[in-house]
Design an enzyme around this catalytic site. Structure first.
Site: not given
Length: 723
Positions: A43-44, A230-231, A261, A607
């Site tokens: 995503k980043t 973002d986020e 998330q 993770r």
């Protein structure tokens, strides 16, 4: 518009490695865009590449793009990675956190909202100090209504974009004698008088600025043709409204996030912001990033199947082109110590095989869980780090408790005595400490001995002398109890009678319950030793062996701290009902809380790159009491074909949660193993120190007693007798 695209040969190469959905997101033209990016889907990378694409193709100039994220670290990383694509131009971009960008606006237009450009941003301590002044002005008891509690309520209102005039009476409640709204109003007025703002004000003042001064709003609405966020799943109501206001003209907002998330509801994040994106931004397009570049298929299968049980989600299916790899390992153990041995043994085997310790993490739901893993790793000589918090024996509440125990064992320990002399507050502040140090230096004696001499004089004020005398008498009595009580019983007595436990019980901040859990875990840790001296020696050796010089270390952290990180091997211990999902969350937030807990489990599993190990115990020591523990309902929500059953003490399986809940003949939560109390509510009892009282509550082996002359106390039942 004049193109500013670079002319380097092969400049389009930065797009060549994107998969089709990523490329579609990067090349999206006009209009709102939601990039629903699953864990490990890049995503980043998409956000940064889209930003570079807008500049390289001449669709926007640097000043026409605003990119916001949540942390300074993320903003710095974004700028650094962008610089590799577009060069020095990255320095001129509006990239920052929500708060840093909001401050930038306010510095320019401060006068419009009644501040000067050089306004101060108050830190946490300054805010509490100001609130305390207001509480005292309104004659509100600061012990019943701690400034931290008032601060958290005000911050919650600000997160929801509620200025004092927008707070509903139904939101006020009975806190601060029903004067919360007045306190909030006075607090805001006082901030302006001081030419100051707190962090919650930064977005809130922006909203006021844009709404009351349309010319200012129009300036930024026209300037920023493209907004990149973002986020997005972590935004609160105020941040959402801020973004809405900035996109009123061009409507080119690109939000990247993952509804699966969203795990920060407890600090104001609204998962609903991302769930209703298409409804809120007319004509919005949603692109799903589902190809995962981090984890193996079995790990993704387990995580995807688990999160599919949530109803409030947009839905996506993670997949990978990688080979199957290892299945998610599942192990039931008898208790917490066995779980720590099980995990540590696997870590040791991996280490022997040259597996990097930096690529191993133990992710727990509650901070107190790390203690057993720390002890075991220290015993085995495996270096570790605690991320997002102090090591167990370095935590403030543990150091305070240990200081009490050290003074009992060794009265000459002046450092320990000084630490807890006025903790909790006893009116023995700096003036008393100064007097004790003077006596200690002049007579070459310890602070403890200085205190015994000082209380025999008239040098202190009566109240301070009375408090110090009582403390010294307590220590003498506790020291006399060393031979008559076990060291764990004595530790509980000391923490209760000193008022230290009560201090944290009355603490209204979010960290109070966690500190109480750690204190109870400390008592549990003492059970492995024959006496107080042996335990104190053990802790001294543990602290001596702690070193940060080793580069290769296992990471211990909570699941909340792990978001955004990844490791080759991840251990997920403590998957039991009441612990994970948290009973406190279920009681407070119901189904909404359960879904956030499930998202937290999803974050934990994703993770892991290569190996995920889930474990649970049949018995768990929590709050210094043993509990029968049901396997977490999340275990029954994992696909059996993605699991490797490693056996263990407790049976499990697809329906273990429901089956074992029925076998306990109770609702699915932890069941305490304790004999019924010999006392009953309303019974009259006697305590050697507090005198006569009446039992008002029973919790396992602890009684809540309303004493005639000492007020309400929590007492271990063995220390009172029926009368």
């Amino acid at each position: 518009m004049t193109s500013i695209a670079t002319s380097n040969t092969g400049d389009e190469g930065y797009l060549s490695t994107l998969n089709p959905p990523q490329l579609e997101a990067v090349e999206h033209g006009e209009g709102p865009l939601l990039v629903l990016a699953g864990a490990g889907t890049g995503k980043t990378r998409v956000l940064i590449t889209r930003l570079a694409y807008l500049l390289k193709t001449g669709q926007a100039h640097p000043k026409e793009i605003l990119a916001v994220t949540f942390t300074n670290k993320a903003a710095r990383e974004m700028r650094m990675r962008l610089a590799k694509l577009i060069g020095p131009m990255a320095e001129s971009l509006w990239i920052g956190t929500f708060h840093s960008v909001a401050v930038r606006f306010l510095r320019i237009h401060a006068e419009r909202i009644g501040l000067q450009q050089n306004f101060t941003i108050l830190d946490d301590d300054d805010q509490k100090r100001l609130i305390k002044q207001l509480l005292e002005f309104h004659d509100i008891d600061t012990k019943k209504n701690p400034p931290r509690l008032i601060q958290s309520i005000i911050q919650r209102w600000k997160d929801r974009a509620m200025t004092p005039d927008k707070v509903h009476l139904s939101d006020v409640g009975t806190v601060a004698d029903g004067k919360m709204l007045q306190l909030y109003t006075d607090y805001q007025e006082r901030l302006k008088t001081l030419n100051a703002a707190d962090f919650g004000d930064l977005i809130l003042h922006n909203l006021t600025l844009f709404r009351e001064h349309p010319d200012v709003a129009r300036q930024y609405q026209e300037q920023f043709q493209y907004l990149l966020v973002d986020e997005y799943q972590d935004t609160n109501v105020a941040q959402y409204l801020w973004l809405r206001l900035l996109t009123q003209v061009h409507k080119n907002i690109c939000c990247v996030g993952d509804d699966d998330q969203s795990i920060y509801g407890w600090r104001g994040a609204e998962v609903g912001n991302i769930l209703k994106f298409e409804k809120d931004f007319e004509g919005a397009k949603t692109i799903r990033l589902e190809q995962n570049y981090r984890s193996t298929p079995y790990i993704l299968q387990a995580a995807s199947y688990l999160i599919s049980h949530n109803k409030e989600r947009l839905g996506k299916e993670l997949w990978t082109a990688e080979e199957d790899g290892e299945k998610v390992m599942l192990r039931g153990v008898w208790d917490g110590p066995e779980e720590a041995r099980f995990v540590s043994d696997i870590i040791e085997n991996l280490y022997v095989k040259k597996h990097s310790l930096n690529e191993i993490a133990v992710l727990v739901r509650a901070g107190f869980q790390t203690r057993e893993f720390e002890e075991r790793l220290l015993t085995m000589g495996i270096p570790y780090r605690v991320i997002g918090g102090a090591r167990f024996y370095e935590r403030m509440e543990i150091r305070d408790a240990m200081a009490y125990f050290r003074v009992i064992a060794q009265p000459e320990d002046s450092l320990a005595f000084e630490r807890i002399m006025n903790t909790p507050k006893r009116g023995l502040g700096d003036a008393v400490a100064k007097k004790l140090h003077e006596i200690s230096r002049h007579q070459n004696i310890s602070l403890y001995r200085a205190a015994t001499r000082l209380i025999q004089t008239e040098e202190l004020r009566p109240q301070a002398r009375k408090s110090l005398t009582r403390l010294m008498q307590d220590f003498e009595r506790w020291r006399e109890m060393v031979d008559g009580y076990s060291h764990t019983e004595l530790a509980e007595i000391v923490l209760d009678e000193s008022g230290y436990t009560t201090m944290w019980q009355n603490h209204k901040g979010p960290d109070g319950p966690g500190r109480l859990e750690n204190l109870k875990e400390l008592i549990h840790a003492m059970e492995d030793f024959e006496n107080l001296g042996g335990f104190l020696e053990h802790v001294s050796l543990v602290m001596e062996n702690i070193t940060n010089d080793v580069d290769d270390q296992v990471s211990l952290m909570t699941l909340h701290s792990a978001k955004g990180l990844e490791f080759d091997t991840v251990f997920l211990p403590g998957w039991e009902e009441g612990l994970f999902p948290s009973q406190r969350t279920l009681d407070g937030d119901g189904e909404k809380g359960l879904e956030e807990e499930r998202r937290l489990a999803f974050v934990g599993i994703t993770r892991a790159r290569e190996r995920a190990v889930i474990s649970y115990a049949a018995n768990r020591r929590i709050h210094n009491q043993w509990h029968n523990a049901l396997p977490s309902r999340f275990i029954s929500e994992l696909p059996q074909e993605a699991l490797e059953d490693m056996g263990g003490t407790v049976s499990h399986g697809a329906h273990s949660y429901q089956q074992q809940a029925q076998s306990f003949n109770q609702t699915p939560q932890m069941k305490t193993i304790s004999s019924s109390s010999k006392f009953s509510q309303g019974e009259r009892v006697f305590h050697q120190k507090f005198g006569y009282g009446c039992v008002t509550g029973i919790d396992g082996d602890k009684l809540t007693v309303n004493f005639e002359h000492s007020g309400v106390k929590k007492i271990i039942e063995r220390f009172v007798e029926a009368v």
